[in-house]
Enzyme design. Structure first.
Site, PDB file in Angstrom:
ATOM      1  N   GLY A 159       0.828  -1.213   0.000  1.00  0.00           N
ATOM      2  CA  GLY A 159       0.000   0.000   0.000  1.00  0.00           C
ATOM      3  C   GLY A 159       0.853   1.250   0.000  1.00  0.00           C
ATOM      4  O   GLY A 159       0.577   2.219   0.698  1.00  0.00           O
TER       5      GLY A 159
ATOM      6  N   SER B  73       1.668   3.425  -2.527  1.00  0.00           N
ATOM      7  CA  SER B  73       1.599   4.447  -3.581  1.00  0.00           C
ATOM      8  C   SER B  73       1.120   5.791  -3.037  1.00  0.00           C
ATOM      9  O   SER B  73       1.139   6.793  -3.744  1.00  0.00           O
ATOM     10  CB  SER B  73       0.719   3.974  -4.738  1.00  0.00           C
ATOM     11  OG  SER B  73      -0.619   4.012  -4.350  1.00  0.00           O
ATOM     12  N   ARG B  74       0.649   5.804  -1.799  1.00  0.00           N
ATOM     13  CA  ARG B  74       0.260   7.093  -1.203  1.00  0.00           C
ATOM     14  C   ARG B  74       0.192   6.988   0.319  1.00  0.00           C
ATOM     15  O   ARG B  74       0.393   5.908   0.880  1.00  0.00           O
ATOM     16  CB  ARG B  74      -1.059   7.593  -1.771  1.00  0.00           C
ATOM     17  CG  ARG B  74      -2.239   6.656  -1.540  1.00  0.00           C
ATOM     18  CD  ARG B  74      -3.453   7.237  -2.277  1.00  0.00           C
ATOM     19  NE  ARG B  74      -4.501   6.273  -2.493  1.00  0.00           N
ATOM     20  CZ  ARG B  74      -5.586   6.170  -1.726  1.00  0.00           C
ATOM     21  NH1 ARG B  74      -5.740   6.957  -0.691  1.00  0.00           N
ATOM     22  NH2 ARG B  74      -6.508   5.280  -1.995  1.00  0.00           N
TER      23      ARG B  74
ATOM     24  N   ASP C 292      -2.323  -7.308  -5.102  1.00  0.00           N
ATOM     25  CA  ASP C 292      -3.477  -7.216  -4.208  1.00  0.00           C
ATOM     26  C   ASP C 292      -3.165  -8.069  -2.980  1.00  0.00           C
ATOM     27  O   ASP C 292      -3.092  -9.295  -3.073  1.00  0.00           O
ATOM     28  CB  ASP C 292      -4.726  -7.736  -4.934  1.00  0.00           C
ATOM     29  CG  ASP C 292      -5.981  -7.625  -4.067  1.00  0.00           C
ATOM     30  OD1 ASP C 292      -5.853  -7.538  -2.827  1.00  0.00           O
ATOM     31  OD2 ASP C 292      -7.086  -7.636  -4.635  1.00  0.00           O
ATOM     32  N   VAL C 293      -2.986  -7.411  -1.844  1.00  0.00           N
ATOM     33  CA  VAL C 293      -2.526  -8.130  -0.643  1.00  0.00           C
ATOM     34  C   VAL C 293      -3.539  -9.113  -0.078  1.00  0.00           C
ATOM     35  O   VAL C 293      -3.196  -9.924   0.778  1.00  0.00           O
ATOM     36  CB  VAL C 293      -2.114  -7.150   0.492  1.00  0.00           C
ATOM     37  CG1 VAL C 293      -0.813  -6.455   0.192  1.00  0.00           C
ATOM     38  CG2 VAL C 293      -3.231  -6.174   0.807  1.00  0.00           C
TER      39      VAL C 293
ATOM     40  N   SER D 153      -4.174   0.215  14.230  1.00  0.00           N
ATOM     41  CA  SER D 153      -4.853   1.502  14.450  1.00  0.00           C
ATOM     42  C   SER D 153      -5.274   1.587  15.911  1.00  0.00           C
ATOM     43  O   SER D 153      -5.542   0.552  16.548  1.00  0.00           O
ATOM     44  CB  SER D 153      -6.105   1.582  13.568  1.00  0.00           C
ATOM     45  OG  SER D 153      -6.927   2.650  13.988  1.00  0.00           O
TER      46      SER D 153
ATOM     47  N   TYR E  52     -13.567  -2.571  10.543  1.00  0.00           N
ATOM     48  CA  TYR E  52     -12.213  -2.007  10.587  1.00  0.00           C
ATOM     49  C   TYR E  52     -11.555  -2.285  11.951  1.00  0.00           C
ATOM     50  O   TYR E  52     -10.396  -2.714  12.017  1.00  0.00           O
ATOM     51  CB  TYR E  52     -12.297  -0.507  10.316  1.00  0.00           C
ATOM     52  CG  TYR E  52     -10.966   0.200  10.218  1.00  0.00           C
ATOM     53  CD1 TYR E  52     -10.168   0.053   9.085  1.00  0.00           C
ATOM     54  CD2 TYR E  52     -10.513   1.036  11.237  1.00  0.00           C
ATOM     55  CE1 TYR E  52      -8.941   0.715   8.976  1.00  0.00           C
ATOM     56  CE2 TYR E  52      -9.306   1.702  11.144  1.00  0.00           C
ATOM     57  CZ  TYR E  52      -8.529   1.540  10.008  1.00  0.00           C
ATOM     58  OH  TYR E  52      -7.315   2.197   9.907  1.00  0.00           O
TER      59      TYR E  52
ATOM     60  N   ILE F  15      -4.563  10.320  11.405  1.00  0.00           N
ATOM     61  CA  ILE F  15      -3.484  10.820  10.544  1.00  0.00           C
ATOM     62  C   ILE F  15      -4.077  11.490   9.299  1.00  0.00           C
ATOM     63  O   ILE F  15      -5.025  10.964   8.698  1.00  0.00           O
ATOM     64  CB  ILE F  15      -2.545   9.654  10.119  1.00  0.00           C
ATOM     65  CG1 ILE F  15      -2.112   8.819  11.347  1.00  0.00           C
ATOM     66  CG2 ILE F  15      -1.326  10.202   9.368  1.00  0.00           C
ATOM     67  CD1 ILE F  15      -1.415   9.571  12.466  1.00  0.00           C
TER      68      ILE F  15
HETATM   69  P1  NAP Z   1      -4.550   5.482   2.141  1.00  0.00           P
HETATM   70  O1  NAP Z   1      -3.989   6.824   1.836  1.00  0.00           O
HETATM   71  O2  NAP Z   1      -5.963   5.178   1.765  1.00  0.00           O
HETATM   72  O3  NAP Z   1      -3.562   4.371   1.528  1.00  0.00           O
HETATM   73  C1  NAP Z   1      -3.880   3.011   1.573  1.00  0.00           C
HETATM   74  C2  NAP Z   1      -3.089   2.340   0.496  1.00  0.00           C
HETATM   75  O4  NAP Z   1      -3.388   0.925   0.504  1.00  0.00           O
HETATM   76  C3  NAP Z   1      -3.435   2.864  -0.895  1.00  0.00           C
HETATM   77  O5  NAP Z   1      -2.271   3.067  -1.627  1.00  0.00           O
HETATM   78  C4  NAP Z   1      -4.278   1.737  -1.464  1.00  0.00           C
HETATM   79  O6  NAP Z   1      -4.229   1.621  -2.861  1.00  0.00           O
HETATM   80  C5  NAP Z   1      -3.629   0.524  -0.835  1.00  0.00           C
HETATM   81  N1  NAP Z   1      -4.495  -0.650  -0.905  1.00  0.00           N
HETATM   82  C6  NAP Z   1      -5.821  -0.719  -0.631  1.00  0.00           C
HETATM   83  N2  NAP Z   1      -6.259  -1.980  -0.842  1.00  0.00           N
HETATM   84  C7  NAP Z   1      -5.174  -2.712  -1.236  1.00  0.00           C
HETATM   85  C8  NAP Z   1      -5.000  -4.086  -1.606  1.00  0.00           C
HETATM   86  N3  NAP Z   1      -6.006  -4.967  -1.589  1.00  0.00           N
HETATM   87  N4  NAP Z   1      -3.745  -4.481  -1.989  1.00  0.00           N
HETATM   88  C9  NAP Z   1      -2.721  -3.618  -2.013  1.00  0.00           C
HETATM   89  N5  NAP Z   1      -2.836  -2.307  -1.680  1.00  0.00           N
HETATM   90  C10 NAP Z   1      -4.068  -1.866  -1.294  1.00  0.00           C
HETATM   91  O7  NAP Z   1      -4.471   5.149   3.699  1.00  0.00           O
HETATM   92  P2  NAP Z   1      -3.464   5.630   4.839  1.00  0.00           P
HETATM   93  O8  NAP Z   1      -4.187   6.615   5.662  1.00  0.00           O
HETATM   94  O9  NAP Z   1      -2.137   5.940   4.287  1.00  0.00           O
HETATM   95  O10 NAP Z   1      -3.415   4.268   5.692  1.00  0.00           O
HETATM   96  C11 NAP Z   1      -2.338   3.346   5.619  1.00  0.00           C
HETATM   97  C12 NAP Z   1      -2.533   2.316   6.732  1.00  0.00           C
HETATM   98  O11 NAP Z   1      -2.587   2.993   7.987  1.00  0.00           O
HETATM   99  C13 NAP Z   1      -3.831   1.523   6.619  1.00  0.00           C
HETATM  100  O12 NAP Z   1      -3.623   0.198   7.010  1.00  0.00           O
HETATM  101  C14 NAP Z   1      -4.739   2.234   7.606  1.00  0.00           C
HETATM  102  O13 NAP Z   1      -5.748   1.385   8.097  1.00  0.00           O
HETATM  103  C15 NAP Z   1      -3.758   2.616   8.683  1.00  0.00           C
HETATM  104  N6  NAP Z   1      -4.205   3.719   9.526  1.00  0.00           N
HETATM  105  C16 NAP Z   1      -4.477   4.935   9.008  1.00  0.00           C
HETATM  106  C17 NAP Z   1      -4.901   5.948   9.851  1.00  0.00           C
HETATM  107  C18 NAP Z   1      -5.234   7.336   9.368  1.00  0.00           C
HETATM  108  O14 NAP Z   1      -5.724   8.143  10.170  1.00  0.00           O
HETATM  109  N7  NAP Z   1      -4.994   7.678   8.119  1.00  0.00           N
HETATM  110  C19 NAP Z   1      -5.071   5.702  11.225  1.00  0.00           C
HETATM  111  C20 NAP Z   1      -4.787   4.439  11.716  1.00  0.00           C
HETATM  112  C21 NAP Z   1      -4.335   3.463  10.863  1.00  0.00           C
HETATM  113  P3  NAP Z   1      -5.161   2.574  -3.814  1.00  0.00           P
HETATM  114  O15 NAP Z   1      -4.348   3.791  -4.002  1.00  0.00           O
HETATM  115  O16 NAP Z   1      -5.330   1.799  -5.045  1.00  0.00           O
HETATM  116  O17 NAP Z   1      -6.444   2.780  -3.099  1.00  0.00           O
END
Ligand code: NAP
Length: 248
Positions: free
Chosen positions: A15, A17-18, A64-65, A143, A156, A189
């Site tokens: 994951g 790419s962003r 796809d994980v 999380s 979630y 975040i």
């Molecule tokens: P994000 O910006 O939505 O990034 C998630 C990434 O995972 C995206 O690049 C997405 O690809 C990729 N992804 C989704 N489904 C996938 C799959 N089946 N196989 C491979 N890649 C996949 O989210 P983020 O905020 O950076 O979150 C990253 C991690 O931190 C996640 O596990 C999230 O639950 C955790 N987290 C985030 C927060 C927060 O506040 N942001 C808080 C606690 C935990 P696409 O670009 O194609 O969608």
């Protein structure tokens, strides 16, 4: 020597790419690691790959994980290119929020498969290589919601609580092979995942955070660098909460 030096280490970040995954990939790269960036979306992945522009030290793989064959192929391609895996960061994740009485079974399955089954698949397949090498480091992104629960996030929070439990079990299974396994539990975040929150809800949330700000992707990447580096050599089976004091 810099204790966060990851020179000659090979790190897979899912994951990537962003958001948080991309920031982790960047900080590992800046600290000398060779990086495998994986993502489900080939378009965003190819943009990121161009940004790095270093085919010797960066490998990007569409994967796809949640699908076993896709993970197997991603690990195999990594080994073919770099001959080893030192660090695995399980960061790919999704939300499909709704109250449980309205939650579609499909949204339950997708979240559990992407956030939890994925950690089983990558740890099982990459773990085999790490066990042979008698060395490895797995970092799972959980999380705070996996600790506290949250309205509208039964799927979630269950997936992220599962990641914390799996982290402890994996740490116990892998310790004798010199493989450390830890989790990070981010708070709120500022990424695409959280962008839809209304302004007033965001203000309320910030008010409940001791440090009075949202977290940044850098805050999480710094914690990942600590867990990936020799600075944390005596830490395994732990969940590091990085939330500005939100759930204290
Ligand atoms: P994000 O910006 O939505 O990034 C998630 C990434 O995972 C995206 O690049 C997405 O690809 C990729 N992804 C989704 N489904 C996938 C799959 N089946 N196989 C491979 N890649 C996949 O989210 P983020 O905020 O950076 O979150 C990253 C991690 O931190 C996640 O596990 C999230 O639950 C955790 N987290 C985030 C927060 C927060 O506040 N942001 C808080 C606690 C935990 P696409 O670009 O194609 O969608």
């Amino acid at each position: 020597m810099n204790n966060t030096n990851l020179k000659n280490k090979v790190a897979i970040v899912t994951g990537a790419s962003r958001g948080i995954g991309l920031e982790i990939a960047k900080i590992f790269y800046e600290n000398g690691a060779k990086i495998v960036i994986t993502d489900i979306d080939d378009k965003t992945l190819s943009i990121v790959n161009k940004e790095f522009d270093d085919s010797k030290n960066i490998l990007s793989i569409v994967s796809d994980v949640s699908i076993s064959d896709s993970v197997t192929n991603m690990i195999k391609t990594t080994i073919e290119k770099f001959n080893k895996i030192d660090i695995l960061v399980n960061c790919a994740g999704i939300t499909r929020d709704n109250l449980i009485i309205r939650m579609k079974e499909n949204d339950w399955d997708n979240v559990i498969n992407t956030n939890l089954k994925s950690v089983f698949l990558t740890s099982k397949i990459a773990g085999r290589y790490m066990m042979k090498e008698k060395s490895g480091n797995i970092i799972n992104i959980s999380s705070v919601v996996g600790i506290t629960g949250n309205v509208g996030q039964t799927n979630y929070s269950a997936s992220k609580a599962g990641v914390i439990g799996m982290t402890k079990s994996l740490a116990k299974e892998f310790a004798s092979r010199n493989i450390r396994v830890n989790a990070i539990a981010p708070g709120f975040i500022d990424t695409a995942m959280t962008k839809n929150l209304k302004e007033d809800a965001k203000e309320q949330l910030i008010d409940a955070i001791l440090l009075k700000r949202l977290g940044t992707t850098k805050d999480i990447a710094n914690a990942a660098l600590f867990l990936a580096s020799s600075l944390s050599d005596y830490i395994t089976g732990q969940t590091l909460v990085v939330d500005g004091g939100m759930i204290t």
